[in-house]
Design a protein around this motif. Structure first.
Motif, PDB file in Angstrom:
ATOM      1  N   GLY A  45      -4.564  31.830 -68.142  1.00  0.00           N
ATOM      2  CA  GLY A  45      -5.050  30.301 -67.641  1.00  0.00           C
ATOM      3  C   GLY A  45      -4.348  28.879 -69.032  1.00  0.00           C
ATOM      4  N   ASP A  46      -2.711  28.822 -69.251  1.00  0.00           N
ATOM      5  CA  ASP A  46      -2.514  28.053 -70.386  1.00  0.00           C
ATOM      6  C   ASP A  46      -1.652  27.413 -69.108  1.00  0.00           C
ATOM      7  N   ILE A  47      -0.350  28.037 -68.324  1.00  0.00           N
ATOM      8  CA  ILE A  47      -0.228  27.032 -67.263  1.00  0.00           C
ATOM      9  C   ILE A  47       0.132  26.333 -66.419  1.00  0.00           C
ATOM     10  N   LYS A  48       0.051  25.143 -66.659  1.00  0.00           N
ATOM     11  CA  LYS A  48       0.027  24.357 -65.275  1.00  0.00           C
ATOM     12  C   LYS A  48       1.027  24.235 -63.666  1.00  0.00           C
ATOM     13  N   GLU A  49       2.257  24.124 -64.657  1.00  0.00           N
ATOM     14  CA  GLU A  49       3.653  24.497 -63.570  1.00  0.00           C
ATOM     15  C   GLU A  49       3.707  26.148 -62.601  1.00  0.00           C
ATOM     16  N   LEU A  50       3.493  25.865 -61.540  1.00  0.00           N
ATOM     17  CA  LEU A  50       3.805  26.563 -60.014  1.00  0.00           C
ATOM     18  C   LEU A  50       5.174  27.456 -60.790  1.00  0.00           C
ATOM     19  N   ARG A  51       5.083  28.559 -60.757  1.00  0.00           N
ATOM     20  CA  ARG A  51       6.102  29.695 -61.062  1.00  0.00           C
ATOM     21  C   ARG A  51       6.559  30.562 -60.397  1.00  0.00           C
ATOM     22  N   CYS A  52       7.509  30.392 -59.524  1.00  0.00           N
ATOM     23  CA  CYS A  52       7.867  31.816 -58.701  1.00  0.00           C
ATOM     24  C   CYS A  52       8.959  33.513 -60.529  1.00  0.00           C
ATOM     25  N   GLU A  53       8.387  34.587 -60.111  1.00  0.00           N
ATOM     26  CA  GLU A  53       8.217  35.373 -61.100  1.00  0.00           C
ATOM     27  C   GLU A  53       8.452  36.683 -59.833  1.00  0.00           C
ATOM     28  N   VAL A  54       9.344  37.645 -60.842  1.00  0.00           N
ATOM     29  CA  VAL A  54       9.870  39.134 -59.394  1.00  0.00           C
ATOM     30  C   VAL A  54       9.999  39.542 -60.948  1.00  0.00           C
ATOM     31  N   PHE A  55       8.830  40.813 -60.360  1.00  0.00           N
ATOM     32  CA  PHE A  55       8.826  41.615 -60.966  1.00  0.00           C
ATOM     33  C   PHE A  55       9.794  43.129 -60.149  1.00  0.00           C
ATOM     34  N   ILE A  56      11.454  43.831 -60.837  1.00  0.00           N
ATOM     35  CA  ILE A  56      11.767  43.710 -59.978  1.00  0.00           C
ATOM     36  C   ILE A  56      11.809  45.678 -60.223  1.00  0.00           C
ATOM     37  N   LEU A  57      11.786  46.288 -59.318  1.00  0.00           N
ATOM     38  CA  LEU A  57      11.389  47.463 -59.633  1.00  0.00           C
ATOM     39  C   LEU A  57      12.981  48.389 -59.804  1.00  0.00           C
ATOM     40  N   ASN A  58      13.025  49.486 -61.026  1.00  0.00           N
ATOM     41  CA  ASN A  58      13.839  50.230 -61.160  1.00  0.00           C
ATOM     42  C   ASN A  58      15.335  49.373 -61.361  1.00  0.00           C
TER      43      ASN A  58
END
Length: 305
Positions: free
Chosen positions: A227-240
């Protein structure tokens, strides 16, 4: 040189026939695509965002075996050219000996020129190798249809339109590094600027890093649990994957949507859900990637940039 002209907001299945006509009728593979940036529809405020930026379009062109892609700046001067002036500009810039265009091609101020008029202008200059194609199923295979599905989150459908999954190329930027604290470090993508991205949610993806493919779990949104981020973000968890890729460019290919974003009561519940998401993403990756016929070509082209 045999050329085709258009906005080409990426290349989709509807362009296959056009590109094949160029391939089969050009002498010594001397053909190419003339296109524009910014996207004319975006410039004229008829389209909100382009499907792909220039590096992404150039990557697709390489994958599809397009030997030349020429990008002309679309600006006020260009949009106000009369059809005859537009043709003179194109003719003077390029050594054209043939044209291949769609039947619905329009050019010049207020789109006042059509494919037949362009053909007449070209023939008047001694160019007789002209192909006007009635591109099939335009209502299905179109950039607008792909864009509509992306912004609705139906990324799996886009593969059927484009012939490959929708993707973004982005440098990896520094985020809050909060994922590390819950054992799910993520690569934060730079999605600033004018571009089309799927809506908030979790997505399964194929991730290209250097010369290797990885399964990715992508989160788009503003991390509602914290609840402390206002802007849209795109993040990826990369397996292995355990390397340091800050500042590097990666390509993320969206395979399917997993779920909408949810605000969890605490971090532990979020972690449990992330584990479930990763398993689903891995299953999707294994199933969908088998159908990704161009994966090796994208891998090679991305490495050779």
């Amino acid at each position: 040189m045999l050329v085709t002209i258009g906005a080409f907001d990426g290349f989709h299945k509807g362009h296959d026939e056009l590109l094949n006509v160029c391939r089969h009728n050009a002498i010594n593979n001397n053909w190419g695509v003339i296109t524009f940036w910014p996207h004319p529809g975006v410039f004229l405020k008829k389209v909100n965002t382009p499907l792909f930026n220039i590096p992404e379009r150039e990557l697709i062109a390489k994958v599809l075996g397009i030997p030349n892609i020429f990008i002309i700046e679309f600006n006020d001067e260009l949009q106000n050219l009369k059809p005859e002036e537009f043709w003179i500009m194109i003719r003077n810039k390029f050594n054209i000996d043939g044209l291949a265009i769609g039947k619905d091609f329009r050019f010049g101020i207020n789109c006042s020129g059509d494919a037949n008029y362009l053909s007449d202008l070209a023939k008047a200059d001694g160019i007789n190798k002209i192909f006007i194609l009635d591109l099939y199923e335009k209502n299905v295979y179109s950039s607008s249809n792909a864009r509509k599905n992306i912004i609705s989150g139906n990324v799996k459908k886009v593969d059927e339109i484009l012939g490959y999954p929708f993707f973004i190329i982005s440098d990896v930027i520094t985020g809050n590094q909060r994922g590390r604290t819950i054992n799910f470090p993520t690569a934060n993508l730079n999605i600033s600027g004018l571009r089309t991205i799927p809506p908030a949610g979790v997505y399964s993806a194929g991730v290209l890093i250097n010369n290797s493919w990885y399964c990715g779990a992508v989160s788009i949104g503003n991390n509602p649990t914290f609840g402390d981020i206002k802007e849209l973000r795109c993040e990826v968890f990369i397996l292995n994957f355990n390397g340091n890729i800050y500042g590097n460019e990666i390509a993320v290919f969206f395979l399917d949507k997993v779920r909408d974003l949810i605000k969890f009561d605490d971090v532990n519940k979020l972690s449990v859900q992330i584990n479930k998401d990763i398993k689903i993403c891995e299953d999707i990756y294994k199933n969908e990637f088998n159908r990704f016929a161009l994966s090796h070509k994208f891998q090679r082209a991305f490495t050779e940039r």
